[in-house]
Scaffold this motif. Structure first.
Motif, mmCIF file in Angstrom:
data_model
loop_
_atom_site.group_PDB
_atom_site.id
_atom_site.type_symbol
_atom_site.label_atom_id
_atom_site.label_comp_id
_atom_site.label_asym_id
_atom_site.label_seq_id
_atom_site.Cartn_x
_atom_site.Cartn_y
_atom_site.Cartn_z
ATOM 1 N N GLU A 176 106.573 -3.684 -2.442
ATOM 2 C CA GLU A 176 105.586 -2.753 -1.906
ATOM 3 C C GLU A 176 104.548 -3.433 -1.016
ATOM 4 O O GLU A 176 103.749 -2.765 -0.377
ATOM 5 C CB GLU A 176 104.871 -2.025 -3.061
ATOM 6 N N ASP A 177 104.524 -4.760 -1.012
ATOM 7 C CA ASP A 177 103.524 -5.482 -0.220
ATOM 8 C C ASP A 177 103.906 -5.486 1.250
ATOM 9 O O ASP A 177 105.042 -5.799 1.623
ATOM 10 C CB ASP A 177 103.383 -6.926 -0.719
ATOM 11 N N THR A 178 102.934 -5.156 2.091
ATOM 12 C CA THR A 178 103.129 -5.206 3.537
ATOM 13 C C THR A 178 102.576 -6.525 4.058
ATOM 14 O O THR A 178 101.450 -6.904 3.738
ATOM 15 C CB THR A 178 102.391 -4.033 4.218
ATOM 16 N N THR A 179 103.358 -7.225 4.868
ATOM 17 C CA THR A 179 102.929 -8.536 5.366
ATOM 18 C C THR A 179 102.633 -8.466 6.860
ATOM 19 O O THR A 179 103.194 -7.631 7.572
ATOM 20 C CB THR A 179 104.031 -9.588 5.127
ATOM 21 N N PRO A 180 101.757 -9.354 7.341
ATOM 22 C CA PRO A 180 101.478 -9.415 8.780
ATOM 23 C C PRO A 180 102.736 -9.676 9.613
ATOM 24 O O PRO A 180 102.837 -9.197 10.743
ATOM 25 C CB PRO A 180 100.492 -10.586 8.891
ATOM 26 N N GLU A 181 103.696 -10.417 9.051
ATOM 27 C CA GLU A 181 104.921 -10.715 9.791
ATOM 28 C C GLU A 181 105.754 -9.450 10.006
ATOM 29 O O GLU A 181 106.337 -9.263 11.078
ATOM 30 C CB GLU A 181 105.743 -11.769 9.042
ATOM 31 N N GLU A 182 105.799 -8.573 9.008
ATOM 32 C CA GLU A 182 106.501 -7.302 9.164
ATOM 33 C C GLU A 182 105.865 -6.500 10.301
ATOM 34 O O GLU A 182 106.562 -5.943 11.156
ATOM 35 C CB GLU A 182 106.430 -6.492 7.874
ATOM 36 N N TYR A 183 104.546 -6.440 10.277
ATOM 37 C CA TYR A 183 103.821 -5.684 11.305
ATOM 38 C C TYR A 183 104.050 -6.294 12.682
ATOM 39 O O TYR A 183 104.206 -5.574 13.667
ATOM 40 C CB TYR A 183 102.339 -5.651 10.960
#
Length: 264
Positions: A176-183
């Motif tokens: 569930e964690d969103t990472t800066p790399e995904e963005y």
């Protein structure tokens, strides 16, 4: 759903115990097949205030409404006044309607190409839509949800697909964690889509909405506001002005802009 399930279960038990004559079994099967088909064609996805499906139900009045890809009303849901926490269906007009005019809502997601809408209606409801919107779009031969600014090459398409696929893989692996790399990966694909695809292109809109969700989870208010503005522009052009999705995204944008103002 619960009542239907109990009826089916009781009938199955009766058949298994031999309480139903062999000659009656075929009629019983036909009856429940018909009942299930009617439920499938007339049930509604109950939506929350955030337009997420939280269940399904049948509403007698709502089931009477016909379909149009240019609806003059929408269906909204809210708690009833009794103690059973039932979700009451409300029919809300979204434009001025003359007395005696038919109320129609959309059976399908409106933000998709004409061919996709018609295919869904034919396979799920058994009719080919001939509403004014479908007829006009078919005659024009122009599909606005697939417009491009300039021809997209295979190399660019692969870059977009690879970035989104890599971001999706990271989403599943990170939980569930969103990472800066995904963005970053989503933005990488979005930058190319903004360059090559029209603002009303459906693929570009979906990536914009995906980027909006990630930016908000990361707490990046300025980026969220920019994405929300683009999402609003798409929805305002694609949907009726008072459609719940338009209103919801406009409220999201207003809250983000207010937050930006309070942080200056």
């Amino acid at each position: 759903d619960a009542v239907l399930a109990e009826c089916v279960a009781a009938s199955v038990c009766a058949v298994q115990k031999g309480a139903v004559a062999e000659s009656q079994r075929a009629d019983l099967v036909k009856f429940f097949a018909s009942l299930l088909a009617k439920f499938r064609a007339n049930n509604f996805g109950v939506l929350s205030d955030l337009q997420n499906c939280i269940g399904s139900a049948v509403y007698q009045v709502g089931a009477i409404l016909n379909h149009s890809c240019a609806p003059n009303c929408v269906l909204v849901y809210g708690d009833s006044t009794n103690d059973h926490e039932e979700q009451v269906q409300k029919i809300v007009v979204i434009e001025d309607v003359k007395e005696g005019s038919e109320l129609c809502h959309s059976y399908v997601e409106l933000c998709q190409p004409t061919a996709a809408r018609r295919s869904h209606l034919l396979s799920n409801y058994g009719f080919e839509c001939s509403c004014p919107k479908c007829e006009v779009e078919q005659l024009s031969g122009e599909e606005r949800f697939e417009k491009v600014k300039k021809e997209i090459t295979e190399v660019v398409k692969n870059k977009i697909d690879n970035s989104l696929a890599e971001a999706e893989e990271m989403m599943y692996s990170d939980g569930e964690d969103t990472t800066p790399e995904e963005y970053r990966l989503i933005n990488e694909a979005l930058a190319l889509q903004r360059e090559y695809l029209d603002p009303l292109n459906l693929s570009r809109y979906k990536t914009e909405a995906l980027a909006l969700g990630h930016a908000m989870l990361l707490g990046n208010v300025p980026a969220s506001a920019e994405h929300a503005r683009k999402v609003c522009e798409f929805l305002e052009a694609a949907l009726p002005p008072l459609h719940p999705l338009v209103v919801l995204q406009a409220m999201t944008l207003a809250e983000l802009l207010q937050e930006m103002g309070s942080n200056r």
